[in-house]
Enzyme design. Structure first.
Site, mmCIF file in Angstrom:
data_model
loop_
_atom_site.group_PDB
_atom_site.id
_atom_site.type_symbol
_atom_site.label_atom_id
_atom_site.label_comp_id
_atom_site.label_asym_id
_atom_site.label_seq_id
_atom_site.Cartn_x
_atom_site.Cartn_y
_atom_site.Cartn_z
ATOM 1 N N ASN A 14 59.903 10.067 -14.797
ATOM 2 C CA ASN A 14 58.657 10.378 -14.211
ATOM 3 C C ASN A 14 58.412 11.793 -14.634
ATOM 4 O O ASN A 14 58.934 12.510 -13.711
ATOM 5 C CB ASN A 14 58.800 10.074 -12.673
ATOM 6 C CG ASN A 14 57.428 10.131 -12.076
ATOM 7 O OD1 ASN A 14 56.377 10.690 -12.408
ATOM 8 N ND2 ASN A 14 57.332 9.556 -10.848
ATOM 9 N N LYS A 21 61.508 13.851 -13.428
ATOM 10 C CA LYS A 21 62.242 13.403 -12.511
ATOM 11 C C LYS A 21 62.857 12.048 -13.471
ATOM 12 O O LYS A 21 62.444 11.454 -14.130
ATOM 13 C CB LYS A 21 61.498 12.816 -11.218
ATOM 14 C CG LYS A 21 61.150 14.039 -10.412
ATOM 15 C CD LYS A 21 60.254 13.403 -9.004
ATOM 16 C CE LYS A 21 59.173 12.847 -9.280
ATOM 17 N NZ LYS A 21 58.623 12.169 -7.841
ATOM 18 N N ARG A 98 56.748 6.321 -16.056
ATOM 19 C CA ARG A 98 55.440 6.309 -15.687
ATOM 20 C C ARG A 98 54.304 6.935 -16.453
ATOM 21 O O ARG A 98 54.615 8.075 -17.080
ATOM 22 C CB ARG A 98 55.451 7.156 -14.188
ATOM 23 C CG ARG A 98 54.193 7.466 -13.860
ATOM 24 C CD ARG A 98 54.346 8.583 -12.596
ATOM 25 N NE ARG A 98 52.953 8.668 -11.985
ATOM 26 C CZ ARG A 98 52.553 9.928 -11.508
ATOM 27 N NH1 ARG A 98 53.320 11.045 -11.632
ATOM 28 N NH2 ARG A 98 51.265 9.913 -10.886
ATOM 29 N N HIS A 186 47.992 6.445 -9.027
ATOM 30 C CA HIS A 186 49.282 6.403 -7.879
ATOM 31 C C HIS A 186 49.426 4.909 -7.782
ATOM 32 O O HIS A 186 49.961 4.573 -6.601
ATOM 33 C CB HIS A 186 48.918 7.055 -6.373
ATOM 34 C CG HIS A 186 48.780 8.552 -6.612
ATOM 35 N ND1 HIS A 186 48.040 9.101 -6.012
ATOM 36 C CD2 HIS A 186 49.548 9.455 -7.153
ATOM 37 C CE1 HIS A 186 47.860 10.438 -6.268
ATOM 38 N NE2 HIS A 186 49.238 10.737 -6.942
ATOM 39 N N HIS A 213 48.791 7.747 0.149
ATOM 40 C CA HIS A 213 49.714 8.328 -0.720
ATOM 41 C C HIS A 213 49.302 9.907 -0.630
ATOM 42 O O HIS A 213 48.545 10.406 -1.469
ATOM 43 C CB HIS A 213 49.681 7.801 -1.970
ATOM 44 C CG HIS A 213 50.550 8.887 -3.062
ATOM 45 N ND1 HIS A 213 51.769 8.097 -3.481
ATOM 46 C CD2 HIS A 213 50.584 9.912 -3.550
ATOM 47 C CE1 HIS A 213 52.483 9.132 -4.365
ATOM 48 N NE2 HIS A 213 51.647 10.159 -4.423
ATOM 49 N N LEU A 214 49.898 10.680 0.239
ATOM 50 C CA LEU A 214 49.725 12.224 0.580
ATOM 51 C C LEU A 214 50.788 13.146 -0.265
ATOM 52 O O LEU A 214 51.850 13.221 0.570
ATOM 53 C CB LEU A 214 49.581 12.337 2.022
ATOM 54 C CG LEU A 214 48.267 11.469 2.552
ATOM 55 C CD1 LEU A 214 48.335 11.881 4.109
ATOM 56 C CD2 LEU A 214 47.072 11.578 1.859
ATOM 57 N N GLY A 215 50.603 13.690 -1.319
ATOM 58 C CA GLY A 215 51.500 14.767 -1.808
ATOM 59 C C GLY A 215 50.874 15.655 -2.536
ATOM 60 O O GLY A 215 49.702 16.193 -1.952
ATOM 61 N N GLY A 217 49.604 15.620 -5.302
ATOM 62 C CA GLY A 217 48.524 14.738 -5.494
ATOM 63 C C GLY A 217 48.409 13.749 -4.425
ATOM 64 O O GLY A 217 49.290 13.448 -3.975
ATOM 65 N N ARG A 246 44.369 20.920 -6.430
ATOM 66 C CA ARG A 246 43.168 19.937 -6.932
ATOM 67 C C ARG A 246 41.891 19.912 -5.896
ATOM 68 O O ARG A 246 42.460 19.816 -4.888
ATOM 69 C CB ARG A 246 43.358 18.737 -7.542
ATOM 70 C CG ARG A 246 44.149 18.750 -8.948
ATOM 71 C CD ARG A 246 44.378 17.234 -9.362
ATOM 72 N NE ARG A 246 45.845 17.079 -9.006
ATOM 73 C CZ ARG A 246 46.572 15.783 -9.100
ATOM 74 N NH1 ARG A 246 45.773 14.721 -9.548
ATOM 75 N NH2 ARG A 246 47.852 15.800 -8.941
ATOM 76 N N ASP A 288 51.817 24.445 -1.258
ATOM 77 C CA ASP A 288 52.747 23.425 -0.378
ATOM 78 C C ASP A 288 52.416 23.441 0.975
ATOM 79 O O ASP A 288 52.668 24.525 1.734
ATOM 80 C CB ASP A 288 54.273 24.252 -0.668
ATOM 81 C CG ASP A 288 55.483 23.443 -0.236
ATOM 82 O OD1 ASP A 288 55.293 22.520 0.475
ATOM 83 O OD2 ASP A 288 56.427 23.509 -0.896
ATOM 84 N N GLY A 333 55.266 12.883 -0.451
ATOM 85 C CA GLY A 333 55.906 13.878 0.135
ATOM 86 C C GLY A 333 55.358 14.377 1.717
ATOM 87 O O GLY A 333 56.145 14.586 2.501
ATOM 88 N N GLU A 384 58.558 5.371 -6.685
ATOM 89 C CA GLU A 384 58.011 4.823 -7.940
ATOM 90 C C GLU A 384 59.027 4.449 -9.002
ATOM 91 O O GLU A 384 58.710 3.443 -9.913
ATOM 92 C CB GLU A 384 57.068 6.036 -8.532
ATOM 93 C CG GLU A 384 55.861 6.285 -7.759
ATOM 94 C CD GLU A 384 55.373 7.547 -8.162
ATOM 95 O OE1 GLU A 384 53.842 7.643 -8.057
ATOM 96 O OE2 GLU A 384 56.076 8.670 -7.976
#
Length: 399
Positions: A14, A21, A98, A186, A213-215, A217, A246, A288, A333, A384
């Protein structure tokens, strides 16, 4: 290639903008053996670093790491070489990747050939911060180990079930005919959550579900019957929610203003929207969320408040697409590790019938909605790489 042996491994890769990763699995059982990654790839003033944990991690860590200035292709070559040398009793059966963008053509995993790679590279302008990095390890391994099967798994594929109206932009029809559509991203994460909800037999999972999906991105996906019917990202991974760096959705007239009145070039706008906006831009402190939650500044607080507000507004939009809401799932995350952000977002959703259990939320429990809540709320970790490994094994067995 129908038989896979317990003495073989499956590798899931990934690739992100500055990381690679990986997760290593037993090819026959998909039992996880090790996971980790190479981080700080081509990050200014930081050397690339390798980390790993799991059953086979000690062997992988017993030797030199990648070169400090390694790129994504080099990181992939180094990792494959390290696995081959340090885990010689576990030869790789295949590698799964991915790939963020599969366009309208690729709606399921595919065995990569040089011709397929060329077609995927043509989609790079649609995901400029992701696609080139996703494809770099594939290109490297096609050259160095052409006999090793490589399978591409697409973030866009999960969303191909969306109805046509959810995919269209209000532009002249010729644009849609040449592939200018809302693709969504995602998808590997959403697929994992959908399968996990099915596996656990969650009561409301087959109904009206929104997965957040909150990371770094971030996006949302509306599901009915565990299939995607709408999502916040569109033609690119820049649309929708506010993210780490972003902007998310933004008035297109503002972009015209920046270029026509303030002299921004297309490259300037790209850098602004992809690299200097979001939590980083609004806070002026960090991209972060953990750093922002520890920061007492007004700007940091405003950035977190805006992140929650924008997410809640988009949840309302997707609830309209679903004609209601039965279940919301927080993942990735931020979704998995920030009770405070989950609480901020949930505080807007009382009108939908959501009541949060504050103690369960603070404890990162799986079910975080109160018994009185009309909507069920869950926190589920995503994976993932597990989706990639399962897809690789299924494809190889059918070859």
């Amino acid at each position: 290639m129908s038989s896979l042996s317990a003495t073989q491994g499956l590798l899931a890769l990934n690739a992100g903008s500055s990381s690679l990763k990986f997760a290593l699995y037993d090819a026959a059982s998909l039992a996880p053996l090790c996971r980790g990654g190479v981080t700080a790839i081509k990050v200014q003033d930081q050397p690339a670093r390798f980390s790993a944990k799991g059953e086979t991690a000690a062997a992988l860590l017993a030797g030199e790491g990648p070169a400090p200035d390694v790129d994504h292709e080099g990181a992939a070559r180094w990792l494959i070489g390290a696995i081959g040398e340090r885990l010689a009793a576990l030869p790789l059966a295949a590698v799964g990747h991915r790939v963020v963008h599969g366009g309208a053509e690729f709606d399921r995993p595919v065995l990569v050939t040089p011709e397929i790679l060329q077609r995927l590279a043509a989609l790079a302008p649609l995901a400029p911060s992701h696609q080139p990095h996703n494809l770099a390890p594939i290109r490297s391994l096609l050259e160095s180990l052409p006999e090793l099967p490589q399978i591409a798994c697409f973030d866009t594929a999960f969303h191909r079930t969306q109805p046509r109206l959810a995919q269209l932009f209000p532009l002249p029809r010729a644009f849609a005919e040449r592939g200018v559509l809302r693709y969504g991203f995602h998808g590997l994460s959403y697929q994992f959550i959908a399968e996990e909800l099915r596996r656990q037999g969650v009561a409301h999972a087959q109904g009206r579900t929104i997965v957040a999906h909150l990371g770094h991105g971030a996006s949302l996906c509306a599901m009915r019957g565990l299939e995607s019917v709408a999502t916040t990202m569109g033609f690119t991974a820049l649309d929708g929610l506010m993210m780490g760096t972003r902007s998310g959705a933004i008035d297109p007239g503002l972009l015209l203003h920046l270029m026509m009145q303030e002299g921004y070039s297309p490259n300037d706008v790209h850098a602004l929207l992809y690299e200097r906006s979001g939590l980083l831009g609004v806070s002026g402190v960090s991209d972060d969320l953990r750093a922002l939650e520890e920061n007492a500044s007004t700007a940091a607080e405003e950035a977190m408040a805006l992140f929650a507000y924008r997410a809640a507004r988009e949840i309302g939009s997707l609830a309209s697409a679903l004609n209601g809401l039965d279940l919301i799932v927080f993942t990735a995350g931020v979704g998995e590790n920030s009770p405070a952000m989950r609480a901020r977002i949930s505080s807007y959703l009382g009108y939908l019938g959501l009541a949060l259990d504050e103690e369960a939320n603070a404890a990162n429990a799986q079910r975080i909605s109160a018994p009185s809540s009309r909507i069920e709320a869950l926190m589920l970790p995503t994976n993932e790489e597990a989706v990639i490994a399962e897809a690789v094994r299924a494809l190889l067995r059918n070859c």
